[in-house]
Design a protein around this motif. Structure first.
Motif: not given
Lengths: 134, 212, 149
Positions: A49-67
């Motif tokens: 991998l290119p580096g440590a990854l933001v967990p996919g589910i957490m990235s979904q959490g970013f989007l929910l927080a934005m909404i």
């Protein structure tokens, strides 16, 4: 925000979520997701991998927080994200949203969602179905 | 006439855009598009009929396919029964020469898309396996490209004498029209599109906000 | 499929799609709900304040309540690698409260292949359907996992 205030084409304020290691560790602890590839760059690279990854589910959490910030009190009825490429922790991500449809009968709005990396690659696309408090 | 030649709807497994929402978005945002082509992954959608949307929104909506080959993804315009029966659209490793030959034979038009994509694009495969005869046109501007990929596509296409077109490769509504193709000819149906692509009288255009 | 990859995904689909293969219970705790929301940058008090009258779990928290068994027993060993998260769809049918006892049942919803930036990949979609202690459906999650071929 009320349904009447929402128009097709409206864009949600652009955000840059906190992808620092302490935040990732906090989420991993809360989610009981203890994988080195989320918190250790070298371990992630050893997996190709290119580096440590933001967990996919957490990235979904970013989007929910934005909404939720855009439309306080709203209810997300569905969120559907497609992970198209890795998001590396401790980098600046850009998250966007745009209203692509409104339904007068259900009083719901459909929203496009994206997360882009520093180099402009779209790592996540998605949609959400939202109703409003008012 | 400006068409986005590369879009996906909810008919594609990773597409999240409803076709009518594309239409609404184009009109609401006053995008300079006269229409778009649905290029669903690994299939040809023979059944959907979008004529009512064409009438309602004054847009040309055409159907094509994005198939997968051993040299990367290929857009096929003018899909007909003969072509559908020529090879398996669902396969992910169709031989590119076979797809090009079948398209020619069946009166369709096949052109590799996002050829500058790292590792999996046409030009990356050229580096490893050599060029393929029969390629004449490629998508030089793709809305999903990262910086450097389209530049490589433009450069390589120029060196090889390929014509270049543009498409957004949109999978969600708000990405339609990032890239498109400006044709000299008027295009009302898929036969017009195939004819216009054969003339080479078109230019790839981009409306994507430039990233620094 | 190609000669190098003799997977018969159609046969796998017809045998395994919709087969229920696991059932588990989950009990979301307030502290984990709040920590999750904070980490994601949530600012809505419904997700941060345990005393809020509408305090509830982040809408996608059920995505981690996965079956311990990812695939049904006897499911063919397809693809390679540990599996990359290919996406999540969460249908939120009702709020999930701290102390709820959720029952999740697992099925295989789809199996398909495609090529992308990372080469040829197989996608396995696992569906978890959750109900609360009253039998009320609260959440449906589709997990999409990508494996290399």
């Amino acid at each position: 925000m009320r349904f009447e205030d929402v128009e097709l084409g409206d864009e949600l304020p652009v955000e840059h979520p906190d992808t620092s290691l302490p935040k990732i560790e906090q989420w991993c602890e809360a989610a009981d997701q203890h994988f080195a590839r989320f918190v250790d760059h070298e371990a992630a690279k050893a997996e190709g991998l290119p580096g440590a990854l933001v967990p996919g589910i957490m990235s979904q959490g970013f989007l929910l927080a934005m909404i939720h910030r855009w439309a306080p009190g709203c209810t997300v009825h569905k969120i559907d994200t497609v992970f198209r490429g890795p998001l590396v922790i401790e980098t600046e991500l850009t998250i966007t949203g745009a209203v692509t449809d409104t339904d007068d009968e259900t009083r719901m709005a459909e929203i496009d969602l994206t997360i882009a990396t520093e180099e402009g690659r779209t790592g996540v696309i998605g949609t959400a179905l939202v109703s409003f408090a008012g | 006439m400006i068409l986005d030649l590369h879009t996906h709807s909810i008919k594609s497994d990773d597409g999240r855009a409803k076709v009518e929402n594309y239409c609404k978005w184009i009109r609401k945002k006053e995008l300079p598009l006269d229409g778009f082509v649905l290029t669903e992954h690994r299939q040809f959608d023979a059944t959907s009929d979008y004529r009512h949307l064409e009438d309602e929104y004054g847009l040309v909506i055409l159907k094509a396919s994005e198939v997968e080959t051993d040299y990367g993804h290929v857009l096929v315009f003018g899909v007909n029964d003969d072509l559908v029966n020529s090879f398996d659209f669902a396969k992910v490793d169709n031989p590119l020469p076979m797809v090009l030959e079948a398209a020619d034979r069946c009166g369709a038009f096949a052109a590799p898309c996002h050829p500058g994509r790292k590792n999996v694009g046409l030009f990356a495969h050229y580096e490893n396996k050599g060029a393929v005869d029969g390629v004449h046109t490629v998508e030089v501007l793709n809305g999903g490209s990262i910086p450097g990929e389209d530049e490589l596509s433009v450069e390589q296409a120029g060196q090889r004498g390929y014509a270049g077109f543009g498409g957004s490769d949109s999978h969600i509504v708000s990405r339609i029209g990032y890239c498109a193709t400006d044709f000299d000819a008027d295009i009302a149906d898929i036969d017009d599109l195939v004819g216009a692509l054969r003339t080479g009288n078109f230019r790839a255009v981009t409306y994507r906000e430039q990233e620094s | 499929m190609s000669e190098e990859n003799p997977l018969d995904l159609e046969a796998i689909r017809s045998e395994w799609l919709g087969v229920e293969f696991d059932e588990r219970t989950f009990e979301p705790e307030a502290s984990r709900m709040i920590a999750w929301a904070e980490a994601c940058g949530e600012t809505d008090p419904r997700f941060l304040d345990e005393n809020h009258p509408d305090f509830q779990a982040p809408p996608n928290m059920t995505t981690i309540f996965n079956s311990g068994r990812f695939l049904p027993e006897g499911f063919p060993n397809i693809g390679s690698g540990f599996g990359i998260d290919g996406g999540k769809t969460v249908e939120c049918l009702a709020p999930i409260r701290a102390g709820d006892v959720l029952t999740g049942t697992a099925t295989i919803a789809d199996v398909f292949d495609k090529t992308g930036r990372s080469g040829t990949m197989v996608f396995i979609v696992q569906r978890m359907t959750f109900s609360n202690q009253s039998g009320e459906p609260v959440s449906v999650v589709d997990w999409k996992t990508i494996r290399g071929i």
